[in-house]
Scaffold this active site. Structure first.
Site, PDB file in Angstrom:
ATOM      1  N   GLU A 181       0.820  -1.218   0.000  1.00 26.25           N
ATOM      2  CA  GLU A 181       0.000   0.000   0.000  1.00 26.25           C
ATOM      3  C   GLU A 181       0.851   1.264   0.000  1.00 26.25           C
ATOM      4  O   GLU A 181       0.948   1.986   1.001  1.00 26.25           O
ATOM      5  CB  GLU A 181      -0.999  -0.076   1.149  1.00 26.25           C
ATOM      6  CG  GLU A 181      -1.969  -1.239   0.911  1.00 26.25           C
ATOM      7  CD  GLU A 181      -2.924  -1.516   2.049  1.00 26.25           C
ATOM      8  OE1 GLU A 181      -3.107  -0.632   2.907  1.00 26.25           O
ATOM      9  OE2 GLU A 181      -3.468  -2.631   2.090  1.00 26.25           O
ATOM     10  N   HIS A 383     -17.670 -11.319   5.861  1.00 26.92           N
ATOM     11  CA  HIS A 383     -16.421 -10.608   6.152  1.00 26.92           C
ATOM     12  C   HIS A 383     -15.644 -11.316   7.255  1.00 26.92           C
ATOM     13  O   HIS A 383     -16.188 -11.582   8.325  1.00 26.92           O
ATOM     14  CB  HIS A 383     -16.710  -9.158   6.579  1.00 26.92           C
ATOM     15  CG  HIS A 383     -15.461  -8.346   6.725  1.00 26.92           C
ATOM     16  ND1 HIS A 383     -15.166  -7.611   7.850  1.00 26.92           N
ATOM     17  CD2 HIS A 383     -14.409  -8.173   5.879  1.00 26.92           C
ATOM     18  CE1 HIS A 383     -13.994  -7.005   7.678  1.00 26.92           C
ATOM     19  NE2 HIS A 383     -13.516  -7.328   6.500  1.00 26.92           N
ATOM     20  N   HIS A 384     -14.411 -11.649   6.955  1.00 30.13           N
ATOM     21  CA  HIS A 384     -13.502 -12.257   7.923  1.00 30.13           C
ATOM     22  C   HIS A 384     -12.247 -11.404   8.037  1.00 30.13           C
ATOM     23  O   HIS A 384     -11.283 -11.617   7.300  1.00 30.13           O
ATOM     24  CB  HIS A 384     -13.094 -13.666   7.476  1.00 30.13           C
ATOM     25  CG  HIS A 384     -14.181 -14.681   7.573  1.00 30.13           C
ATOM     26  ND1 HIS A 384     -14.120 -15.892   6.907  1.00 30.13           N
ATOM     27  CD2 HIS A 384     -15.348 -14.684   8.266  1.00 30.13           C
ATOM     28  CE1 HIS A 384     -15.212 -16.594   7.198  1.00 30.13           C
ATOM     29  NE2 HIS A 384     -15.973 -15.884   8.008  1.00 30.13           N
ATOM     30  N   GLU A 385     -12.266 -10.424   8.911  1.00 23.22           N
ATOM     31  CA  GLU A 385     -11.029  -9.690   9.197  1.00 23.22           C
ATOM     32  C   GLU A 385     -10.253 -10.507  10.218  1.00 23.22           C
ATOM     33  O   GLU A 385     -10.782 -10.838  11.281  1.00 23.22           O
ATOM     34  CB  GLU A 385     -11.350  -8.294   9.751  1.00 23.22           C
ATOM     35  CG  GLU A 385     -10.124  -7.502  10.219  1.00 23.22           C
ATOM     36  CD  GLU A 385      -9.088  -7.319   9.116  1.00 23.22           C
ATOM     37  OE1 GLU A 385      -9.393  -6.659   8.124  1.00 23.22           O
ATOM     38  OE2 GLU A 385      -7.958  -7.862   9.257  1.00 23.22           O
ATOM     39  N   HIS A 463      -8.244  -8.984   1.260  1.00 19.42           N
ATOM     40  CA  HIS A 463      -7.578  -7.682   1.452  1.00 19.42           C
ATOM     41  C   HIS A 463      -6.286  -7.905   2.240  1.00 19.42           C
ATOM     42  O   HIS A 463      -6.138  -8.906   2.928  1.00 19.42           O
ATOM     43  CB  HIS A 463      -8.506  -6.714   2.173  1.00 19.42           C
ATOM     44  CG  HIS A 463      -9.462  -6.053   1.225  1.00 19.42           C
ATOM     45  ND1 HIS A 463      -9.640  -4.701   1.169  1.00 19.42           N
ATOM     46  CD2 HIS A 463     -10.270  -6.588   0.266  1.00 19.42           C
ATOM     47  CE1 HIS A 463     -10.522  -4.414   0.224  1.00 19.42           C
ATOM     48  NE2 HIS A 463     -10.926  -5.540  -0.334  1.00 19.42           N
ATOM     49  N   GLU A 464      -5.363  -6.952   2.096  1.00 20.85           N
ATOM     50  CA  GLU A 464      -3.998  -7.134   2.632  1.00 20.85           C
ATOM     51  C   GLU A 464      -3.507  -8.542   2.238  1.00 20.85           C
ATOM     52  O   GLU A 464      -3.091  -9.331   3.075  1.00 20.85           O
ATOM     53  CB  GLU A 464      -3.941  -6.935   4.160  1.00 20.85           C
ATOM     54  CG  GLU A 464      -4.369  -5.575   4.613  1.00 20.85           C
ATOM     55  CD  GLU A 464      -5.890  -5.411   4.598  1.00 20.85           C
ATOM     56  OE1 GLU A 464      -6.361  -4.433   4.004  1.00 20.85           O
ATOM     57  OE2 GLU A 464      -6.576  -6.270   5.159  1.00 20.85           O
ATOM     58  N   GLU A 482      -7.256  -7.009  -2.815  1.00 19.83           N
ATOM     59  CA  GLU A 482      -6.836  -5.617  -2.739  1.00 19.83           C
ATOM     60  C   GLU A 482      -5.380  -5.599  -3.193  1.00 19.83           C
ATOM     61  O   GLU A 482      -5.082  -5.828  -4.358  1.00 19.83           O
ATOM     62  CB  GLU A 482      -7.040  -5.122  -1.311  1.00 19.83           C
ATOM     63  CG  GLU A 482      -6.849  -3.631  -1.141  1.00 19.83           C
ATOM     64  CD  GLU A 482      -6.868  -3.237   0.318  1.00 19.83           C
ATOM     65  OE1 GLU A 482      -7.449  -2.199   0.632  1.00 19.83           O
ATOM     66  OE2 GLU A 482      -6.260  -3.945   1.171  1.00 19.83           O
ATOM     67  N   GLU A 488     -10.060   3.388   0.334  1.00 20.57           N
ATOM     68  CA  GLU A 488     -10.035   3.735   1.767  1.00 20.57           C
ATOM     69  C   GLU A 488      -9.027   4.850   2.067  1.00 20.57           C
ATOM     70  O   GLU A 488      -9.229   5.633   2.987  1.00 20.57           O
ATOM     71  CB  GLU A 488      -9.731   2.492   2.602  1.00 20.57           C
ATOM     72  CG  GLU A 488      -8.385   1.860   2.282  1.00 20.57           C
ATOM     73  CD  GLU A 488      -8.179   0.495   2.953  1.00 20.57           C
ATOM     74  OE1 GLU A 488      -9.125  -0.037   3.548  1.00 20.57           O
ATOM     75  OE2 GLU A 488      -7.053  -0.024   2.865  1.00 20.57           O
TER      76      GLU A 488
HETATM   77  C1  NOJ Z   1      -8.714  -3.080   5.486  1.00 20.31           C
HETATM   78  C2  NOJ Z   1      -9.543  -3.323   4.289  1.00 20.31           C
HETATM   79  O1  NOJ Z   1      -8.862  -2.967   3.120  1.00 20.31           O
HETATM   80  C3  NOJ Z   1     -10.803  -2.536   4.446  1.00 20.31           C
HETATM   81  O2  NOJ Z   1     -11.592  -2.645   3.269  1.00 20.31           O
HETATM   82  C4  NOJ Z   1     -11.547  -3.028   5.654  1.00 20.31           C
HETATM   83  O3  NOJ Z   1     -12.684  -2.235   5.858  1.00 20.31           O
HETATM   84  C5  NOJ Z   1     -10.669  -2.961   6.892  1.00 20.31           C
HETATM   85  N1  NOJ Z   1      -9.409  -3.555   6.659  1.00 20.31           N
HETATM   86  C6  NOJ Z   1     -11.298  -3.669   8.085  1.00 20.31           C
HETATM   87  O4  NOJ Z   1     -11.376  -5.035   7.830  1.00 20.31           O
HETATM   88 CA    CA Z   2      -6.511  -2.374   3.042  1.00 19.21          CA
END
Ligand code: NOJ
Ligand code: CA
Length: 703
Positions: A181, A383-385, A463-464, A482, A488
């Site tokens: 990023e 969504h799985h953060e 993402h990441e 991503e 963002e």
């Molecule tokens: C980073 C992600 O790129 C973003 O889209 C997301 O909202 C946040 N992390 C939280 O998971």
């Molecule tokens: Ca991100």
């Protein structure tokens, strides 16, 4: 058909006279692209060290460049080799993408396998496989099964890329804390430090080359470090366990790729990375659906809602219903909900220890919402953060995906928010190890998630992530990721994305595959009222320019209510294409891309520029002969610009044919989006009053 080449040479080298022969230039094994323009030669130098070079049109593109490996527990694998065998075959096949930028892809190349073996010591063997296309080269190393090297522990790869002609490079730093990023650097190639790929260069004579890799499977990602002059060298992403890669033979490394073209559009049109990947392993993938989605997301980035529980919690049942209603009313298939599950309270960033992937917060009734969505013809997007804690995630992966499958949730956005080197993985020793987002452990993790998801007919948008290397061909449920600065950053990034960033992405990051950039913020407003450096027309153009089979309409529903006219384009634009063409473009300056809808005769055009206003020409010769089309143009209006009036927009519909050439006027930081439809009475907006004819403003230069 496999045929042996250079029979005389092989006779030579098969016997005791190797040393003599391999020292002579004549021993080089040479492969040509189908059109004969690109020539790759591999040879062994005076010390039996493998090296290769690439010529195009008779000019050296890549000068002699070393190959080989440093191993952790065995002598280096890089010299004292003799050539054992050269095999060559032609490949010409056309394969179909289940979804993509184009339906059919021609894999047309010459494959040459060069097998070498050490003359002394352990006599270990390696095969280098080249595939030479008209638009570039891929090569990889195969480690055969052999008693002398059953387990390969790679400390580093010695592959070099010595660029012959002086060049300018577009690159982001590799091995830095913020993963991929970063804003792109534009420097002389001779000033690159350590870079991620795709790394794109333009030589003094105008040749464009993009360095990347294909099929990054169970291996560590390749960064490029400049060792001297214009000589780049592979540098593998680290591992907590010492060797960056540990594999049992037989196995093959990822392909090292060079896309080579006369122009930036030529780079984008190359499909060699996809063709170098293995065919679809999942069988019938009709369950993988390209789609557009909205979601409870932008509010958190603006700071008006929170992922965590409390008075500002975004993922409530009521708020989700509002989004489901909005999606249903406007034709979006998906509704992403972030912050639905327990674990966001406290310091989740780079920790992730509290995340539950099966338990919702009490104010989010996931079962009722999934049912409500279904009734409305919409699906929740999961969504799985993980915050990079893959130890916690992997433990719950099965039940987490089961829950979604049961609820009809067939797409999941995953996330790995942790600094580079901060992925927490469970080691074989039962302890937590810190790994890199693009190391071998994480490359395995992603495929594990993708495979588990595939068993349940779920698609993944990471993402990441680890960078894209075309694995969507093999695993078509890995729909997007991503892996670059996305929208963002326009909410809270310091600095936000300047206009040049999205143009830079087209001929760098986007060469690797789809990106979940999340465009469409028509309010052009980030956190605390900050102005997004864009125009409304450009927000629309991004849907065409930055390809993804899943595209978000990232703004808040209440903002779309205020921007109904441009919102129509977001509702109309497809996400799955039968054809793609780049009409024009220069790295970091501008790009115009047209794509044909996979499900109709309609075409869509997107054009974006950097901070420089331009008038670009779009010849519509891609349209069918004899067909009548209507072009609905969304273009920057008077005084539009990333610093000017971003909302200034002109919409015009008029008949066009393949003999027309459109003049696309792009404001500074602006863009243009066009729907070219055979159907005037379709969902597109009717002709709005034509703007009064006027002379082009002086700041527009005509290309
Ligand atoms: C980073 C992600 O790129 C973003 O889209 C997301 O909202 C946040 N992390 C939280 O998971
Ligand atoms: Ca991100």
């Amino acid at each position: 058909m496999i045929r042996l080449v250079l029979a005389a040479l092989l006779l030579f080298i098969g016997h005791a006279a190797q040393a003599q022969v391999v020292y002579s230039a004549a021993t080089g094994a040479t492969a040509r692209s189908p059109d004969g323009k690109i020539i790759v030669t591999m040879r062994l130098d005076g010390e039996g060290r493998p090296e290769y070079s690439i010529l195009r049109g008779g000019h050296t593109v890549i000068d002699w460049s070393r190959m080989g490996f440093i191993l952790a527990d065995a002598p280096k694998l890089e010299r004292n080799f003799a050539l054992e065998r050269v095999e060559e075959k032609a490949i010409d096949e056309t394969w179909e993408q289940p979804w993509g930028e184009r339906r059919f892809i021609r894999n047309h190349c010459t494959e040459q396998r060069v097998s070498i073996r050490e003359k002394i010591g352990q006599r270990r063997a390696v095969t280098v496989v080249f595939r030479v296309f008209d638009d570039g080269v891929g090569f990889r190393y195969e480690f055969p099964e052999q008693a002398a090297l059953p387990q390969v522990n790679i400390v580093d790869e010695l592959t070099e890329f010595a660029v012959a002609e002086s060049a300018t490079a577009w690159w982001i730093p590799g091995g830095e804390w913020n993963r991929y990023e970063y804003l792109y650097n534009k420097t002389p190639l001779a000033e690159v430090g350590q870079a991620h790929t795709p790394l794109t260069i333009r030589t003094a004579s105008g040749l464009h080359i993009a360095f990347h890799e294909a099929a990054l499977v169970d291996y560590s990602a390749m960064w490029l470090r400049r060792v001297s002059g214009q000589r780049l060298k592979a540098l593998l992403s680290p591992s907590s366990s010492g060797p960056k890669v540990s594999r049992k033979a037989p196995f093959a490394t990822p392909w090292r790729t060079l896309q080579i073209a006369d122009s930036a559009p030529g780079l984008y049109m190359s499909d060699l990375i996809l063709s170098l990947n293995e065919p679809n392993k999942l069988g019938d993938v009709s369950w993988v659906k390209p789609f557009k989605y909205v979601g409870i997301w932008w509010g958190m980035h603006l700071g008006t809602e929170t992922w965590s529980s409390g008075p500002k919690h975004g993922a409530t049942t009521a708020e989700t219903k509002r989004y489901i209603d909005f999606a249903a009313a406007n034709g979006f298939r998906g509704v992403l909900v972030e912050g639905w599950n327990k674990g966001w309270d406290g310091d989740w960033f780079a920790s992730g220890k509290d995340f539950s992937f099966t338990e919702a917060y009490p104010d989010f009734d996931i079962v009722a919402l999934a049912a409500y969505a279904k009734k409305k013809g919409v699906r929740l997007v999961g969504h799985h953060e993980t915050a990079g804690n893959i130890a916690v995630y992997e433990k719950q992966l099965g039940p987490a995906l089961d829950l979604y499958a049961k609820l009809g949730i067939d797409a999941v956005k995953t996330g790995y928010v942790a600094d580079a080197g901060g992925v927490q993985a469970l080691g074989e020793d039962g302890r937590i190890h810190f790994e890199w987002h693009d190391g071998q452990v994480q490359s395995r993790h992603h495929l594990r998630v993708v495979e588990e998801a595939a068993k349940r007919h779920i698609s993944i948008n990471a993402h990441e992530p680890i960078k894209d290397t075309g694995l969507r061909r093999t695993y078509p449920n890995w729909v997007a990721r991503e892996g670059a600065r996305g929208m963002e950053y326009n909410a809270w990034g310091d600095p936000p994305n300047p206009p040049e960033h999205e143009v830079n992405l087209v001929f760098t990051r986007m060469l690797s595959g789809p990106m979940d950039y999340t465009p469409g913020v028509l309010s052009l407003t980030g956190a605390a009222g900050r102005r997004i450096q864009s125009t409304v027309a450009r927000q629309l153009a991004l849907y065409v320019v930055l390809y993804s089979p899943i595209q978000m309409a990232a703004d808040l529903p209440e903002n779309y209510a205020k921007h109904q006219k441009p919102f129509q384009f977001i509702k109309d634009v497809p996400v799955d294409w039968s054809e793609t063409r780049v009409l024009n473009g220069e790295v970091g300056d501008y790009a115009t891309i047209v794509r044909k809808d996979r499900n109709s005769d309609d075409w869509y055009l997107g054009a974006i520029t950097d901070e420089v206003p331009r008038t670009l020409q779009a010849h519509l010769s891609f349209l069918d002969e004899g067909k009548k089309y209507y072009a609905t143009m969304y273009r920057d209006g008077k005084n539009a610009g990333f610093e000017g009036d971003g909302q200034s927009l002109e919409i015009e519909t008029r008949p066009v044919s393949r003999y027309d050439t459109l003049q696309l006027k792009l404001a500074p930081g602006g863009g243009q989006a066009i729907r070219i439809s055979t159907n005037l009475g379709s969902r597109g907006p009717r002709s709005s009053p034509k703007p009064k004819p006027k002379k082009p403003p002086p700041e527009f230069d005509v290309e």
